[in-house]
Each structure stands twice: as structure tokens, then as C-alpha cells.
Design a protein around this motif. Structure first.
Motif, PDB file in Angstrom:
ATOM      1  N   MET A   1       0.838  -1.209   0.000  1.00  0.00           N
ATOM      2  CA  MET A   1       0.000   0.000   0.000  1.00  0.00           C
ATOM      3  C   MET A   1       0.873   1.259   0.000  1.00  0.00           C
ATOM      4  SD  MET A   1      -3.233   0.569  -0.120  1.00  0.00           S
ATOM      5  CE  MET A   1      -4.221   2.038  -0.131  1.00  0.00           C
ATOM      6  N   HIS A   2       1.948   1.205   0.792  1.00  0.00           N
ATOM      7  CA  HIS A   2       2.856   2.352   0.855  1.00  0.00           C
ATOM      8  C   HIS A   2       3.483   2.621  -0.520  1.00  0.00           C
ATOM      9  CE1 HIS A   2       5.878   5.149   2.301  1.00  0.00           C
ATOM     10  NE2 HIS A   2       6.813   4.421   1.707  1.00  0.00           N
ATOM     11  N   GLN A   3       3.870   1.524  -1.209  1.00  0.00           N
ATOM     12  CA  GLN A   3       4.484   1.651  -2.540  1.00  0.00           C
ATOM     13  C   GLN A   3       3.492   2.230  -3.543  1.00  0.00           C
ATOM     14  OE1 GLN A   3       5.885  -2.428  -2.942  1.00  0.00           O
ATOM     15  NE2 GLN A   3       7.999  -1.700  -3.022  1.00  0.00           N
ATOM     16  N   LEU A   4       2.222   1.803  -3.402  1.00  0.00           N
ATOM     17  CA  LEU A   4       1.161   2.285  -4.295  1.00  0.00           C
ATOM     18  C   LEU A   4       0.934   3.788  -4.078  1.00  0.00           C
ATOM     19  CD1 LEU A   4      -0.517   0.758  -6.400  1.00  0.00           C
ATOM     20  CD2 LEU A   4      -2.372   0.614  -4.741  1.00  0.00           C
ATOM     21  N   ASN A   5       0.898   4.191  -2.800  1.00  0.00           N
ATOM     22  CA  ASN A   5       0.762   5.617  -2.455  1.00  0.00           C
ATOM     23  C   ASN A   5       1.896   6.436  -3.063  1.00  0.00           C
ATOM     24  OD1 ASN A   5      -1.587   6.060  -0.997  1.00  0.00           O
ATOM     25  ND2 ASN A   5      -0.696   5.270   0.890  1.00  0.00           N
ATOM     26  N   GLN A   6       3.111   5.901  -2.914  1.00  0.00           N
ATOM     27  CA  GLN A   6       4.295   6.586  -3.431  1.00  0.00           C
ATOM     28  C   GLN A   6       4.231   6.702  -4.956  1.00  0.00           C
ATOM     29  OE1 GLN A   6       6.631   8.035  -1.385  1.00  0.00           O
ATOM     30  NE2 GLN A   6       7.302   8.957  -3.307  1.00  0.00           N
ATOM     31  N   LEU A 416      -3.783   8.434  -1.950  1.00  0.00           N
ATOM     32  CA  LEU A 416      -3.683   7.704  -3.219  1.00  0.00           C
ATOM     33  C   LEU A 416      -4.732   8.209  -4.217  1.00  0.00           C
ATOM     34  CD1 LEU A 416      -3.305   3.873  -3.576  1.00  0.00           C
ATOM     35  CD2 LEU A 416      -5.240   4.970  -4.655  1.00  0.00           C
ATOM     36  N   MET A 417      -5.979   8.318  -3.737  1.00  0.00           N
ATOM     37  CA  MET A 417      -7.098   8.755  -4.580  1.00  0.00           C
ATOM     38  C   MET A 417      -6.902  10.208  -5.029  1.00  0.00           C
ATOM     39  SD  MET A 417     -10.067   7.335  -5.471  1.00  0.00           S
ATOM     40  CE  MET A 417     -11.644   7.809  -6.146  1.00  0.00           C
ATOM     41  N   ILE A 418      -6.488  11.053  -4.082  1.00  0.00           N
ATOM     42  CA  ILE A 418      -6.309  12.479  -4.388  1.00  0.00           C
ATOM     43  C   ILE A 418      -5.193  12.674  -5.422  1.00  0.00           C
ATOM     44  CG2 ILE A 418      -5.514  14.677  -3.391  1.00  0.00           C
ATOM     45  CD1 ILE A 418      -7.145  13.818  -0.833  1.00  0.00           C
TER      46      ILE A 418
END
Length: 457
Positions: A1-6, A416-418
Motif C-alpha cells: 500500500m505504501h508503494q502504491l501511495n508513493q 492515493l485517490m487524491i
């Protein structure tokens, strides 16, 4: 999840980076020179059109020039004018404001061209109704073999128009200014109540279609700009002795970059300051993104140049007036130097410093009106994109998806969405500016013919 956010954070930063600024600012500067500064030479004529002097009820379209401008403005005058300016000053200092102005002047030229094209090359939807916007001027102006570009714009529009960021920031402002200081616990329930109230207001307006959206916008936008103007004047009068100093500092600091705290660009802090100011200005007035032509394309006129001139007033009102007001309030109250606050909190501190008891609440009123009015126009933009992709009879499905995203924006802080929405929103500029730059000579030709007719009359 952290990688996806990044990943999505990097994606948004990259898309809003140098390539997009070159496209928006370089492209806009080219249009400005190509037209020989034409939009600015006819400012008086643009105001006459806006006042209804040339309105003709027999012309094609759905809404008046004034309603088209206020609908477009209701989407651009929002958190970018209150939080975005504060971010620019907290990182770049007073000089960032000057580069926001440069971005607005170039943006006026871009809006003139994109909105003229929205009328020049109107198309028909699946029901046979006349429609305007980047996807139509791409297919009608450049031909059907360019349709993939129009589809790309519409797909980006579906995601880019979602109000998650706007609602998220509005909820944050209500929590910070009203709930927390008054001892009311901020939790999922309180956020959900805010979300449901926003859904109710938005649903009443957007389910009534463009006519209801434009009527509400034409009443809300002028009144909210006037209220904001009066409030800032109060702050400026209270700090009258320092206003000239800070106004001068905007110009001197624009080239000295003495208050810039961000990353250097092209080897210098001045380069970083220029990029910061121009990016914030472009983000605020949305010139070249393609949202405004969706509203202006519905104007009741058979003269494309008239609508282009009206649209050109958008960045002037949005950035040269509203953003400058916010900037002056933050600068003259000194909060940009005395607090670590950023974004909307910094602007709230400025209002609180000048009007201790009720300043923050009056700012919140402006934020609510700014944010809620933008919810209406973005729902219309997204619905128009869906209509282009799957047909007019299915476009109402977007409203349900849109309403769901309001709840999501109020109750979660999904970075992530923003970032995804922010990045995809910027991608809309690629098809819009590509088509505009190719078709620009046709707008110049049309403008010459139009002014020859006007001068004869």
C-alpha cells in the motif's frame, strides 16, 4: 500500500511537472504572440458581451454568456484560490504571487482560443443535441481519425472531475475552524454528516441539469467574489500602513527569490520560484486543461469569438483578482512569517489575526460557497464526458458515481485517490492543448473576420 501511495504521488508530481508547464505556459505564450495580444485589445468589448449587449435568443446553445462564465468560474474559484495561494506563499514567499499573475495573463490567451474553438466546432451528441468542448472540437475540427485523442480527454475527465480533494479539504476546514475549537469531537460520524449534507445540496442542483447548475452558479459566483472582496478590504484597511510595502515586495521578491524555501530548478532558486508560482497559477485558473470549454461550449451564441472573449475574463477574475486578494491578506497580517501553518490553515490564521472573533467563520463561509459551487460544475463536466463516451441516455449514471465520491472525500483521507485524480486532471491538458495549437490559426482567421464585421456595424 505504501508503494502504491508513493507511485501515485510520484505520478501526480511528474504530470504537474515541467513538461506540462511547457505545454500550458509555452503553448499559451505562443497563442498570445500568434494573436498579437488580441484578447487584451478587446477587453471593453468582452465586458459588453458579458453584460448581454449582443445576446440573441435565436442563437444555438443552452445558457447565456454570463451563465457560461459563472459556471466555468464556479469550478475554478475554489480551494486553489484559498489553500493554493497559501501553499505558494509559504514555500515561495511574496515573489510567487508575481509568477501566478504571469500564468494568469498567459492563461487568458489560452482560454480565449479553447473557448472560441468550443463554439466553432460544436458537435452533436447521441440525441442530436448541439454540444461543445475539447472532445467535440477535436473530432469536428481535426477529423474523426483524431477521435482517440477525444476519447482520452473524456476518460481523463471522468476521473479528473471527481470532487474527492475538494470535499476532503472542505471537511478539513469545517473540522479545524468550527468543530475542534468548540470542543466537538471530530470522527467518522461527524465527517459522514458533512458528506451527507454536501450530497443533499449537490444532488438537488446537479440532477436538475445544466440550466439549474448555471442559474445557481450565476447567483452564487458574483456574490461570493463580492463577499470575499469586502472581507479582504477590511483586512487591508486594518493593515493599511504595510500594504504598499508588501505590494512592492511581490515585484522585488519575484526576481530576488529571497524567501523561497523549495527546491532549486535549473541550478537556481529563482527557477524554482518561477516554476512554483506558474504551477500554482495554472492549477488555480485551469487554463488549457479543457474544463472551461465544456461550459462555454453550451453558450447561446453563433459567434465563437464572442464566447472566447468572455472566457478570457475567467483567469483575470480567478487569479488576478481572487488569488491576489488571498495573497495580500496573508502577507499584510504577517502570518506567513510567524506561523508554520500551511494551506487553508494559513489563510484562516490571516483572517483570525485581522478579525479575531469572527474572521475564521467568515472565511469558512467563503470556503463553503467556493467549494460547493465547484461541486456543481464538475458534476456537469464529468457527465458530459460520459455522454461522449457511451451516449447521452447513460450520462445520469455519472451523477450517482459522483455523489458516492463526495461521501468518500468527506470520510477518508485517501492520498492515493487524491494524487490519482490530481494527476489525471492534468493529463486532460494534453489533448486540449494539442488540438488548440493545431487549430489556432483558424481562430485567428475567424477573429479577424469577426472584428471586421463589428467595426463595419
Amino acid at each position: 500500500m505504501h508503494q502504491l501511495n508513493q507511485f501515485f504521488s510520484d505520478f501526480a508530481s511528474f504530470v504537474w511537472g515541467l513538461p506540462l508547464l511547457i505545454l500550458l505556459i509555452g503553448g499559451g505564450a505562443y497563442l498570445l504572440v500568434l494573436s498579437r495580444f488580441l484578447p487584451f485589445r478587446y477587453l471593453g468589448h468582452a465586458i459588453q458581451i458579458l453584460r448581454g449587449k449582443y445576446d440573441n435568443m435565436e442563437d444555438a446553445g443552452e445558457i447565456s454568456h454570463f451563465q457560461a462564465l459563472t459556471t466555468a468560474l464556479s469550478s475554478t474559484i475554489g480551494m486553489g484560490n484559498i489553500a493554493g495561494v497559501a501553499v505558494a506563499i509559504s514555500i515561495g514567499g511574496p515573489g510567487a504571487v508575481f509568477w501566478m499573475w504571469i500564468s494568469a495573463i498567459i492563461g487568458m490567451s489560452t482560454k480565449f482560443f479553447t473557448s472560441s474553438l468550443a463554439i466553432m466546432y460544436r458537435g452533436k451528441d447521441s440525441n442530436g443535441n448541439t454540444q461543445g468542448g475539447p472532445m467535440y472540437f477535436i473530432t469536428e475540427g481535426l477529423g474523426q481519425h483524431w477521435k482517440p485523442l477525444a476519447v482520452f480527454f473524456s476518460l481523463c475527465g471522468l476521473v479528473g472531475a471527481l470532487p474527492v480533494f475538494n470535499v476532503n479539504q472542505l471537511t478539513q476546514a469545517i473540522n479545524d475552524i468550527v468543530l475542534s475549537p468548540n470542543g466537538i469531537e471530530v470522527n467518522l460520524t461527524s465527517n459522514l454528516i458533512i458528506g451527507l449534507v454536501l450530497v443533499t445540496i449537490t444532488s438537488i442542483v446537479i440532477l436538475g441539469g445544466l440550466n439549474r447548475i448555471s442559474k445557481v452558479a450565476s447567483k452564487l459566483v458574483p456574490s461570493m467574489v463580492l463577499l470575499y472582496f469586502v472581507l479582504i478590504l477590511i483586512i487591508l484597511f486594518a493593515n493599511a500602513e504595510v500594504v504598499p510595502t508588501y505590494f512592492k515586495l511581490i515585484f522585488t521578491d519575484a526576481f530576488a527569490a529571497e524567501n523561497y524555501k523549495g527546491d532549486a530548478f535549473l541550478g537556481g532558486v529563482l527557477g524554482g520560484l518561477i516554476i512554483l508560482g506558474i504551477r500554482r497559477g495554472a492549477f488555480s485558473n485551469e487554463a488549457g486543461i479543457g474544463t472551461a470549454p465544456l461550459a462555454h461550449g453550451a453558450a447561446k451564441t453563433n459567434e465563437p469569438i464572442r464566447e472566447g472573449l468572455v472566457a478570457m475574463l475567467g483567469p483575470a477574475i480567478d487569479t488576478l483578482i481572487v488569488c491576489t486578494l488571498t495573497a495580500l491578506a496573508i502577507l499584510v497580517t504577517g502570518v506567513w512569517q510567524t506561523t508554520e501553518a500551511n494551506g487553508v490553515s494559513l489563510t484562516a490564521n490571516a483572517f483570525g489575526a485581522a478579525m479575531p472573533t469572527y474572521g475564521r467563520y467568515l472565511l469558512l463561509l467563503c470556503i463553503v460557497i467556493f467549494s460547493v459551487s465547484s461541486l456543481f460544475s464538475y458534476a456537469y463536466y464529468g457527465g458530459k464526458c460520459l455522454s461522449f463516451l457511451v451516449g447521452e441516455k447513460h450520462k445520469h449514471y455519472y451523477n450517482y458515481f459522483y455523489i458516492l465520491s463526495i461521501i468518500l472525500g468527506a470520510t477518508t483521507s485517501l492520498a492515493l485517490m487524491i494524487n490519482l485524480i490530481d494527476g489525471v486532471f492534468a493529463l486532460m491538458a494534453i489533448p486540449t492543448m494539442t488540438a488548440t495549437l493545431i487549430l489556432a490559426p483558424k481562430v485567428v482567421k475567424e477573429a479577424k473576420a469577426y472584428f471586421m464585421r463589428i467595426n463595419k456595424d
